[in-house]
Design a protein around this motif. Structure first.
Motif, PDB file in Angstrom:
ATOM      1  N   GLU A 121       0.840  -1.194   0.000  1.00 44.38           N
ATOM      2  CA  GLU A 121       0.000   0.000   0.000  1.00 44.38           C
ATOM      3  C   GLU A 121       0.873   1.242   0.000  1.00 44.38           C
ATOM      4  OE1 GLU A 121      -3.515   2.092   2.667  1.00 44.38           O
ATOM      5  OE2 GLU A 121      -2.729   0.117   3.185  1.00 44.38           O
ATOM      6  N   LYS A 122       0.563   2.167  -0.880  1.00 49.79           N
ATOM      7  CA  LYS A 122       1.351   3.379  -1.009  1.00 49.79           C
ATOM      8  C   LYS A 122       0.861   4.432  -0.025  1.00 49.79           C
ATOM      9  CE  LYS A 122       2.816   6.867  -4.346  1.00 49.79           C
ATOM     10  NZ  LYS A 122       2.700   7.367  -5.746  1.00 49.79           N
ATOM     11  N   ILE A 123       1.808   5.027   0.707  1.00 52.31           N
ATOM     12  CA  ILE A 123       1.498   6.089   1.666  1.00 52.31           C
ATOM     13  C   ILE A 123       1.919   7.419   1.072  1.00 52.31           C
ATOM     14  CG2 ILE A 123       1.937   7.001   3.969  1.00 52.31           C
ATOM     15  CD1 ILE A 123       2.435   4.157   4.907  1.00 52.31           C
ATOM     16  N   THR A 124       1.007   8.362   0.997  1.00 55.85           N
ATOM     17  CA  THR A 124       1.303   9.668   0.428  1.00 55.85           C
ATOM     18  C   THR A 124       1.164  10.754   1.497  1.00 55.85           C
ATOM     19  OG1 THR A 124      -1.006   9.981  -0.253  1.00 55.85           O
ATOM     20  CG2 THR A 124       0.494   8.968  -1.850  1.00 55.85           C
ATOM     21  N   GLU A 125       1.805  11.863   1.247  1.00 51.69           N
ATOM     22  CA  GLU A 125       1.741  12.988   2.174  1.00 51.69           C
ATOM     23  C   GLU A 125       0.339  13.584   2.170  1.00 51.69           C
ATOM     24  OE1 GLU A 125       4.037  17.245   2.995  1.00 51.69           O
ATOM     25  OE2 GLU A 125       4.668  15.912   1.351  1.00 51.69           O
ATOM     26  N   TYR A 126      -0.103  14.025   3.356  1.00 55.17           N
ATOM     27  CA  TYR A 126      -1.446  14.592   3.503  1.00 55.17           C
ATOM     28  C   TYR A 126      -1.447  16.043   3.043  1.00 55.17           C
ATOM     29  CZ  TYR A 126      -5.768  16.137   5.739  1.00 55.17           C
ATOM     30  OH  TYR A 126      -7.011  16.653   5.982  1.00 55.17           O
ATOM     31  N   HIS A 127      -2.324  16.357   2.086  1.00 58.80           N
ATOM     32  CA  HIS A 127      -2.467  17.722   1.581  1.00 58.80           C
ATOM     33  C   HIS A 127      -3.919  18.164   1.785  1.00 58.80           C
ATOM     34  CE1 HIS A 127       1.511  17.727  -0.234  1.00 58.80           C
ATOM     35  NE2 HIS A 127       1.239  16.564  -0.804  1.00 58.80           N
ATOM     36  N   PRO A 128      -4.187  18.946   2.842  1.00 59.78           N
ATOM     37  CA  PRO A 128      -5.590  19.322   3.111  1.00 59.78           C
ATOM     38  C   PRO A 128      -6.211  20.167   2.010  1.00 59.78           C
ATOM     39  CG  PRO A 128      -4.065  20.525   4.538  1.00 59.78           C
ATOM     40  CD  PRO A 128      -3.271  19.453   3.868  1.00 59.78           C
ATOM     41  N   TRP A 129      -5.405  20.926   1.275  1.00 65.85           N
ATOM     42  CA  TRP A 129      -5.971  21.809   0.251  1.00 65.85           C
ATOM     43  C   TRP A 129      -6.646  21.030  -0.873  1.00 65.85           C
ATOM     44  CZ3 TRP A 129      -3.854  20.782  -4.448  1.00 65.85           C
ATOM     45  CH2 TRP A 129      -2.577  20.204  -4.469  1.00 65.85           C
ATOM     46  N   ARG A 130      -6.319  19.746  -1.024  1.00 64.69           N
ATOM     47  CA  ARG A 130      -6.963  18.947  -2.067  1.00 64.69           C
ATOM     48  C   ARG A 130      -8.465  18.764  -1.824  1.00 64.69           C
ATOM     49  NH1 ARG A 130      -2.592  13.981  -2.907  1.00 64.69           N
ATOM     50  NH2 ARG A 130      -0.943  15.241  -3.888  1.00 64.69           N
ATOM     51  N   TYR A 131      -8.902  18.996  -0.606  1.00 64.58           N
ATOM     52  CA  TYR A 131     -10.312  18.798  -0.264  1.00 64.58           C
ATOM     53  C   TYR A 131     -11.076  20.121  -0.186  1.00 64.58           C
ATOM     54  CZ  TYR A 131      -8.204  14.390   1.132  1.00 64.58           C
ATOM     55  OH  TYR A 131      -7.491  13.215   1.142  1.00 64.58           O
ATOM     56  N   PHE A 132     -10.417  21.209  -0.587  1.00 64.97           N
ATOM     57  CA  PHE A 132     -11.037  22.525  -0.474  1.00 64.97           C
ATOM     58  C   PHE A 132     -11.920  22.829  -1.678  1.00 64.97           C
ATOM     59  CE2 PHE A 132      -8.679  25.175   2.886  1.00 64.97           C
ATOM     60  CZ  PHE A 132      -8.611  24.085   3.733  1.00 64.97           C
ATOM     61  N   TYR A 133     -13.033  22.162  -1.745  1.00 68.28           N
ATOM     62  CA  TYR A 133     -14.027  22.460  -2.775  1.00 68.28           C
ATOM     63  C   TYR A 133     -15.409  22.097  -2.240  1.00 68.28           C
ATOM     64  CZ  TYR A 133     -13.654  17.428  -3.679  1.00 68.28           C
ATOM     65  OH  TYR A 133     -13.634  16.066  -3.544  1.00 68.28           O
ATOM     66  N   PRO A 134     -16.445  22.808  -2.660  1.00 60.68           N
ATOM     67  CA  PRO A 134     -17.796  22.548  -2.135  1.00 60.68           C
ATOM     68  C   PRO A 134     -18.318  21.183  -2.572  1.00 60.68           C
ATOM     69  CG  PRO A 134     -17.657  24.725  -3.147  1.00 60.68           C
ATOM     70  CD  PRO A 134     -16.403  23.991  -3.532  1.00 60.68           C
ATOM     71  N   ARG A 135     -19.007  20.513  -1.660  1.00 64.68           N
ATOM     72  CA  ARG A 135     -19.648  19.237  -1.959  1.00 64.68           C
ATOM     73  C   ARG A 135     -21.164  19.323  -1.885  1.00 64.68           C
ATOM     74  NH1 ARG A 135     -15.066  18.789   0.683  1.00 64.68           N
ATOM     75  NH2 ARG A 135     -13.497  17.257   0.083  1.00 64.68           N
ATOM     76  N   ASN A 136     -21.655  20.398  -1.316  1.00 61.51           N
ATOM     77  CA  ASN A 136     -23.105  20.588  -1.263  1.00 61.51           C
ATOM     78  C   ASN A 136     -23.413  22.078  -1.245  1.00 61.51           C
ATOM     79  OD1 ASN A 136     -23.386  21.468   1.727  1.00 61.51           O
ATOM     80  ND2 ASN A 136     -22.219  19.562   1.866  1.00 61.51           N
TER      81      ASN A 136
END
Length: 211
Positions: free
Chosen positions: A1-16
């Motif tokens: 399993e590949k472990i990658t660095e956590y980048h919170p900005w990747r989740y900065f978009y509206p979902r609702n």
């Protein structure tokens, strides 16, 4: 399993999105409201956006950001509002006018008690506000009524607040069922903070729940 660095900005978009059509929320007529909020999976970052556009097109916007990655949580909000105010006085009578209001608020909140059945925190915040009529006021005319202009900004305040709660509720409760919520707040406004008013206010709140 590949472990990658956590980048919170990747989740900065509206979902609702929440879309509303209130009839007259700010005194400028029917409006279209759009709200959204988003953040990262571990809740270190959260962003909220609220937009309200009346039929006149003079939009009100609020953007807020909170960071929970440190022991004190940090919050910042920017607001621009257009609303109907009524503190313009012409010949002794109040008259409505459109007021533009802009504000910036920053705060830190320190949890001082964290238990399964109770919590308490201390918060310190700073608020800066600018507000003034959107359009020119009536020109003084000795043959017409006396014009008393409305209050204008800026105003700047600091707030120190203590909150405590041990409120309990049960499944399907619509409010607290037992316990209490306490709040003590001190507000100070002073020209040295960036405004033009000098005021002080202490408020207290005690809410008791009984079953």
């Amino acid at each position: 399993e590949k472990i990658t660095e956590y980048h919170p900005w990747r989740y900065f978009y509206p979902r609702n999105w929440l879309i509303t059509v209130p009839s007259d929320p700010l005194g400028l007529g029917a409006s279209l409201g759009v709200q959204t909020a988003f953040g990262d999976p571990v809740f270190n970052h959260s962003v909220g956006v609220n937009v309200l556009v009346p039929t006149s097109g003079d939009a009100s916007v609020q953007v807020g950001y909170t960071y929970n990655g440190l022991w004190p949580s940090l919050s910042l909000s920017l607001t621009r509002t257009a609303l109907q105010a009524n503190d313009l006085v012409v010949d002794g009578s109040g008259r409505g006018y459109t007021q533009n209001r802009s504000s910036a608020n920053g705060s830190i909140s320190l949890p001082v008690l964290v238990k399964p059945d109770a919590s308490a925190n201390v918060s310190l915040s700073y608020l800066y506000e600018e507000y003034a009529p959107a359009n020119r006021l009536p020109v003084a005319d000795p043959t017409q009524g006396i014009v008393v202009p409305p209050e204008t900004g800026p105003n700047a305040s600091i707030f120190l607040t203590l909150n405590y709660s041990n409120v309990k509720s049960w499944p399907y409760s619509i409010s607290g069922q037992a316990g209490r919520r306490l709040q003590l707040s001190l507000e100070v406004s002073d020209p040295s903070l960036g405004g033009k008013f000098h005021t002080g206010e202490v408020t207290a709140l005690w809410v008791e729940y009984f079953t």
